[in-house]
Motif scaffolding. Structure first.
Motif, PDB file in Angstrom:
ATOM      1  N   GLN A 258       0.852  -1.191   0.000  1.00  0.00           N
ATOM      2  CA  GLN A 258       0.000   0.000   0.000  1.00  0.00           C
ATOM      3  C   GLN A 258       0.883   1.235   0.000  1.00  0.00           C
ATOM      4  N   LEU A 259       0.563   2.196  -0.875  1.00  0.00           N
ATOM      5  CA  LEU A 259       1.293   3.455  -0.959  1.00  0.00           C
ATOM      6  C   LEU A 259       0.348   4.597  -0.594  1.00  0.00           C
ATOM      7  N   ALA A 260       0.802   5.441   0.306  1.00  0.00           N
ATOM      8  CA  ALA A 260      -0.032   6.567   0.727  1.00  0.00           C
ATOM      9  C   ALA A 260      -0.239   7.536  -0.430  1.00  0.00           C
ATOM     10  N   LEU A 261      -1.456   8.074  -0.519  1.00  0.00           N
ATOM     11  CA  LEU A 261      -1.752   9.078  -1.544  1.00  0.00           C
ATOM     12  C   LEU A 261      -1.469  10.488  -1.059  1.00  0.00           C
ATOM     13  N   HIS A 262      -1.367  10.650   0.254  1.00  0.00           N
ATOM     14  CA  HIS A 262      -1.133  11.982   0.819  1.00  0.00           C
ATOM     15  C   HIS A 262       0.017  11.904   1.814  1.00  0.00           C
ATOM     16  N   PRO A 263       1.012  12.767   1.671  1.00  0.00           N
ATOM     17  CA  PRO A 263       1.099  13.807   0.628  1.00  0.00           C
ATOM     18  C   PRO A 263       1.471  13.195  -0.711  1.00  0.00           C
ATOM     19  N   GLU A 265       3.817  13.755  -2.620  1.00  0.00           N
ATOM     20  CA  GLU A 265       5.256  13.597  -2.812  1.00  0.00           C
ATOM     21  C   GLU A 265       5.778  12.288  -2.237  1.00  0.00           C
ATOM     22  N   SER A 266       4.886  11.481  -1.646  1.00  0.00           N
ATOM     23  CA  SER A 266       5.348  10.266  -0.990  1.00  0.00           C
ATOM     24  C   SER A 266       5.774   9.186  -1.970  1.00  0.00           C
ATOM     25  N   SER A 267       5.329   9.251  -3.236  1.00  0.00           N
ATOM     26  CA  SER A 267       5.727   8.241  -4.225  1.00  0.00           C
ATOM     27  C   SER A 267       5.417   8.743  -5.625  1.00  0.00           C
ATOM     28  N   GLY A 268       6.070   8.107  -6.609  1.00  0.00           N
ATOM     29  CA  GLY A 268       5.811   8.457  -8.005  1.00  0.00           C
ATOM     30  C   GLY A 268       4.372   8.208  -8.414  1.00  0.00           C
ATOM     31  N   PRO A 269       3.765   7.037  -8.068  1.00  0.00           N
ATOM     32  CA  PRO A 269       2.357   6.818  -8.420  1.00  0.00           C
ATOM     33  C   PRO A 269       1.426   7.869  -7.812  1.00  0.00           C
ATOM     34  N   ALA A 270       1.655   8.225  -6.546  1.00  0.00           N
ATOM     35  CA  ALA A 270       0.819   9.253  -5.923  1.00  0.00           C
ATOM     36  C   ALA A 270       0.998  10.590  -6.631  1.00  0.00           C
ATOM     37  N   TRP A 271       2.228  10.903  -7.024  1.00  0.00           N
ATOM     38  CA  TRP A 271       2.488  12.163  -7.726  1.00  0.00           C
ATOM     39  C   TRP A 271       1.807  12.176  -9.094  1.00  0.00           C
ATOM     40  N   ALA A 272       1.840  11.035  -9.807  1.00  0.00           N
ATOM     41  CA  ALA A 272       1.209  10.957 -11.122  1.00  0.00           C
ATOM     42  C   ALA A 272      -0.294  11.202 -11.015  1.00  0.00           C
ATOM     43  N   LEU A 273      -0.923  10.643  -9.978  1.00  0.00           N
ATOM     44  CA  LEU A 273      -2.356  10.890  -9.789  1.00  0.00           C
ATOM     45  C   LEU A 273      -2.608  12.344  -9.400  1.00  0.00           C
ATOM     46  N   ALA A 288      13.705  14.030  -8.653  1.00  0.00           N
ATOM     47  CA  ALA A 288      12.242  14.094  -8.694  1.00  0.00           C
ATOM     48  C   ALA A 288      11.704  14.667  -7.385  1.00  0.00           C
ATOM     49  N   PRO A 289      10.533  15.287  -7.426  1.00  0.00           N
ATOM     50  CA  PRO A 289       9.962  15.891  -6.212  1.00  0.00           C
ATOM     51  C   PRO A 289       9.303  14.888  -5.284  1.00  0.00           C
ATOM     52  N   PHE A 290       9.431  13.587  -5.572  1.00  0.00           N
ATOM     53  CA  PHE A 290       8.754  12.593  -4.772  1.00  0.00           C
ATOM     54  C   PHE A 290       9.738  11.513  -4.341  1.00  0.00           C
ATOM     55  N   ALA A 291       9.355  10.760  -3.313  1.00  0.00           N
ATOM     56  CA  ALA A 291      10.215   9.722  -2.758  1.00  0.00           C
ATOM     57  C   ALA A 291      10.050   8.421  -3.539  1.00  0.00           C
ATOM     58  N   VAL A 292      11.010   7.512  -3.349  1.00  0.00           N
ATOM     59  CA  VAL A 292      10.970   6.195  -3.984  1.00  0.00           C
ATOM     60  C   VAL A 292      10.572   5.177  -2.923  1.00  0.00           C
ATOM     61  N   VAL A 296      10.470  -0.718  -4.097  1.00  0.00           N
ATOM     62  CA  VAL A 296      10.995  -0.407  -5.430  1.00  0.00           C
ATOM     63  C   VAL A 296      12.503  -0.229  -5.366  1.00  0.00           C
ATOM     64  N   ARG A 297      12.970   0.441  -4.322  1.00  0.00           N
ATOM     65  CA  ARG A 297      14.411   0.661  -4.183  1.00  0.00           C
ATOM     66  C   ARG A 297      15.140  -0.672  -3.973  1.00  0.00           C
TER      67      ARG A 297
END
Length: 892
Positions: A258-263, A265-273, A288-292, A296-297
């Protein structure tokens, strides 16, 4: 000198015209044909043809303009396999700029074919062509083909024209390359559209998230060549993305990651949405302005392509393509992947909706089903399986829905309603559970039709309403039956009596009313207690019922009084029934103080319509007969005689009817007030009004005249009189006042309306009037009592249940009668100080009342020790001679 500038202007005009023309064309074949048609307008060259190199290095005829007949017919297709001289020169590099070609093999073949023809024919067929100009077509260093141009005659084209054509060819070559690129792009887009269309068709029938992901992955694997793919879906709250499908390394995380949607910047998928556009993550350039995310790392992913999936304004999910090696993802790949993600979004929304519906279907506590018109169950949820007592859904699905209906005709009725209306709602029916027990269910369903309009299946919901149906049956039963004995109550009895009187009047037949009363029941109550009395009443009722026919109406009128209606029969037949009933009661024996007491009945008989044509008239006649039977010693039946002389012989105290009527007319029925002490505040807060009869200087106690008032039908007027005095007292002193209502007043709708009218006219606070009813009055007619109570409470009056605790059904009435006070019967209070059992009963009543939000009043508090004991036991109020004796209102 003016020549060169004009030639330069002409050259520029030609180039501008050709360029504008080429800019308007994007398709290759139309562009080639239109340019060949344009050049003759700008030069002296009237004929032209273009051959282009194909992917295999061969020349292909692409366009022609103005060809003479012989040239057009001269093996045009042969140029595909036998290159002419100019084509060979282009291949060898000899033809690098526009040039005159004198010895054109093609033109030579045309002239050779016409060697024997006359000059006019030759000129007509060849157009007089001998020389052509070959212009190489290039795009940068890349050779595309040749543009050949010709005119009549053997004169060569001058160098200036050749130069102009070379410039035109350069522009033309770029346009050809652009057109070819456009063609390839369009072909690619058509292919992409076809792929997307095929994917949409594949997705159309999918409802599982994993299936949607797998179908989209199959297309993206081909176009993106990733090392892994993931489908993440936004949860309903919009708080996080959950991995629901994966291909490659991410599959092990399905359902767990599970990846948080807020904020965002917490992940690339959240940033894309968040930004609503594809996002490429290059982990080799951590800018990038978001974390990995850590998974994934740890997997060593170098590049991620995040494709947002948005339905309208609602974020739905993200498709992620992962690469384990650093590489570029082209704009074309991103564009196509975005198209695929958009197509998948529609299916994803549908799958999510299906999952939500499935979860709702499975988890809803209401039973749900789908079935065919023939009764085959297509789908059921766990709630329905539990409701019907099946071990699981599979066992229920193996059962035909028709077999579930307890009564087959109910299924037929349901089917007819469904066929006619297409929907049923609140359909109450009995179903049979797996163990054979029958339950009541409420069913709602609708029909779903196929494309032809025929019923495809039914879908509906089912709720177990057995408890409600049982409660409704109990309420209906209690509305017409006595709770203690189970026979009809007073209200139902009066209805049946009215119906039988009406029927007798229409048919000309005679019916009879038997009014019976236990002779020595008071002795049983006094010595054994009210509970023993209640048990005995039940036994007597069963004994009487056993001697009656089914058609004969039997009811408890109140207290120890019962009524029997004979549908047809004269005085002789009525006496016969009365004798059977009297004999049945004589057989009942009660033990009082260790010695048996034999019970007997008194019975009054009235005939209808002979002795009355209304319920009140017949009841009054039977009541007079009953008291005549008692006056004669009881254990007998007396038939009413409509003769004044006979009535005068009855043992009614002489003159009492007139005395009471005069007292009512002269306002000599007065109220005495007895104080009620608030034990919490230790002050008198309420008063109970007790009726007295004033005759001269004497004050007559109620025991001397109230029973007579009951018999003479005057008790309602007395109750109304005391209520009126209570309202006057409340108006003057703003006190809270209690007034007793008799059973007959409770059963008289006119009397209740009169009380309400007097209350409205007085303008006093309704809550200051407390109306007391005894349990005996309540049981006389439960339904009527409830109606009266609801009417009085609607006006704001308060209510008290008097003599509480002595009846076997006290708790029942406490539950159903919305009273404010419970007056604990004096039999529990008189010996309270010395009787531990009574102490426990009083404490229990006080705690029970407090839990139900009711207050308690202890009657018969005669000394200080009793007062302190009721206070210690939690009673709220006390009443009795120790608190204060009844006094005239003038002494308050």
């Amino acid at each position: 000198m003016p020549g060169p500038p004009r030639r330069s202007l002409h050259r520029l005009e030609v180039l501008r015209t050709v360029a504008e023309h080429l800019n308007r064309e994007v398709e290759l074949e139309p562009m080639l044909s239109s340019v060949l048609a344009l050049i003759p307008k700008l030069t002296s060259l009237k004929t032209g043809w273009i051959t282009l190199l194909d992917d295999e290095g061969g020349f292909v005829s692409a366009a022609a303009h103005g060809l003479p007949p012989a040239l057009a017919a001269n093996d045009w297709a042969a140029l595909r396999w036998t290159p002419c001289r100019c084509q060979q020169m282009l291949r060898s590099g000899e033809l690098s700029t526009a040039a005159n070609i004198v010895d054109c093999e093609r033109l030579q073949r045309v002239h050779q074919a016409l060697a024997d023809a006359d000059p006019a024919t030759v000129a007509e067929q060849t157009g007089g062509l001998h020389v052509h100009i070959s212009v190489p077509l290039r795009a940068g260093d890349r050779v595309l083909g040749i543009m050949n141009l010709a005119r009549a005659g053997k004169e060569l084209v001058d160098q200036e024209t050749l130069t102009l054509l070379g410039l035109v060819a350069d522009t033309f070559g770029v346009a050809i390359e652009r057109a070819r690129l456009h063609t390839r792009v369009e072909a690619a887009r058509r292919e992409e559209a076809q792929v997307a269309s095929r994917l949409a068709e594949t997705l159309l029938g999918l409802t599982a998230l994993e299936e949607v992901g797998a179908a989209a992955f199959a297309v993206l694997r081909e176009s993106l060549k990733p090392d892994s793919l993931s489908l993440l879906v936004a949860d309903p709250s919009g708080s996080f993305l959950e991995l629901v499908a994966g291909w490659g390394w991410s599959k092990a995380y399905v359902g767990r990651l599970q990846l948080a949607l807020h904020p965002p910047e917490s992940s690339g998928p959240a940033w894309a949405l968040h930004v609503r556009r594809p996002v490429v993550e290059d982990h080799t350039k951590p800018s990038a302005p978001f974390a990995v995310p850590e998974p994934v790392r740890q997997a060593g992913v170098q590049v991620c392509l995040n494709l947002p999936m948005v339905a309208g304004d609602r974020p739905t999910g993200v498709i992620v393509a992962d690469y384990l090696t650093a590489q570029e993802v082209s704009e074309g790949q991103i564009r196509f992947a975005t198209l695929i993600a958009g197509v998948a979004t529609v299916a994803l929304e549908r799958a999510l909706e299906h999952r939500r519906n499935r979860l709702l279907f499975e988890q809803l506590p209401v039973g749900l089903y789908r079935s065919t018109p023939a009764g085959q169950l297509l789908e059921v949820n766990e709630a329905l399986a539990r409701l019907l007592g099946y071990s699981d859904r599979a066992a229920l699905l193996a059962t035909n829905a028709v077999q579930i209906y307890a009564n087959p005709e109910d299924r037929v009725r349901w089917q007819q309603l469904m066929d006619r209306e297409g929907v049923v709602a609140d359909f109450e029916v009995q179903w049979r559970r797996f163990d054979g027990t029958v339950i009541w269910v409420g069913e709602a369903a609708r029909v779903v039709r196929d494309a032809t309009g025929r019923p495809a299946y039914y879908e509906g919901s089912v709720e177990d309403i057995t408890a409600r149906k049982r409660f409704e049956a109990d309420v209906l039963y209690l509305a017409s039956h006595d709770a203690l004995t189970g026979v009809f109550n007073r209200h139902r009895f009066q209805e049946e009596l009215h119906r039988q009187i009406t029927q007798a009047q229409r048919s000309g037949q005679t019916g009879a009313l038997l009014f019976v009363d236990l002779d020595n029941f008071k002795e049983v109550n006094d010595r054994l207690g009210y509970r023993a009395g209640d048990d005995l009443l039940g036994t007597v009722a069963r004994a009487i019922r056993g001697r009656l026919r089914e058609s004969e109406v039997f009811a408890r009128i109140g207290g120890d009084e019962f009524g029997i209606v004979l549908v047809s029969g004269d005085a002789y037949e009525a006496r016969g029934v009365a004798e059977r009933v009297l004999a049945a009661v004589r057989e009942q024996v009660a033990l009082v103080a260790g010695r048996p007491i034999r019970l007997t009945l008194s019975c009054g008989i009235a005939l209808f319509p002979e002795h009355g044509v209304t319920v009140d008239e017949v009841l009054a006649a039977a009541d007079v007969s009953l008291h005549a039977a008692k006056d004669l010693g009881g254990d007998r039946a007396v038939v009413y005689v409509p003769d004044p002389a006979w009535r005068d012989q009855l043992r009614v105290p002489p003159g009492w009817a007139e005395r009471l009527k005069e007292a009512l007319a002269q306002d000599r029925l007065i109220a005495y007030a007895q104080p009620i002490l608030d034990l919490r505040r230790d002050q008198v807060s309420q008063w109970e009004l007790l009726v007295r009869l004033l005759e001269g200087s004497q004050v007559v106690e109620p025991a001397a005249f109230l029973p007579i008032a009951e018999r003479m039908g005057l008790i309602q007027q007395i109750d109304l009189c005391i209520c009126g005095q209570a309202l006057q007292l409340i108006s003057r002193r703003n006190l809270r006042v209690h007034v007793n209502l008799s059973a007959k007043t409770l059963g008289d709708d006119g009397a209740i309306r009169a009380i309400v009218a007097a209350l409205d006219a007085s303008g006093v606070p309704p809550a200051n009037l407390v109306l007391e009813i005894t349990e005996t009055a309540a049981v006389a007619d439960v339904a009527q009592t409830l109606r009266c109570v609801e009417t009085l409470r609607a006006r704001g009056c308060q209510l008290a249940l008097d003599d509480f605790g002595v009846g076997f059904s006290s708790l029942y009435y406490l539950r159903h009668l919305p009273v404010d006070y419970l007056k604990i019967d004096g039999s529990f209070i008189r010996t309270l100080v010395t009787d531990p059992q009574n102490q426990q009963i009083v404490r229990a009543i006080a705690e029970l009342a407090r839990g139900l939000g009711r207050a308690t009043i202890a009657e018969w508090v005669e000394d200080e020790a009793t007062l302190q004991k009721v206070r210690a036991l939690g009673v709220d109020y006390a009443q009795g001679y120790h608190v204060g004796r009844p006094m005239p209102l003038s002494e308050l």
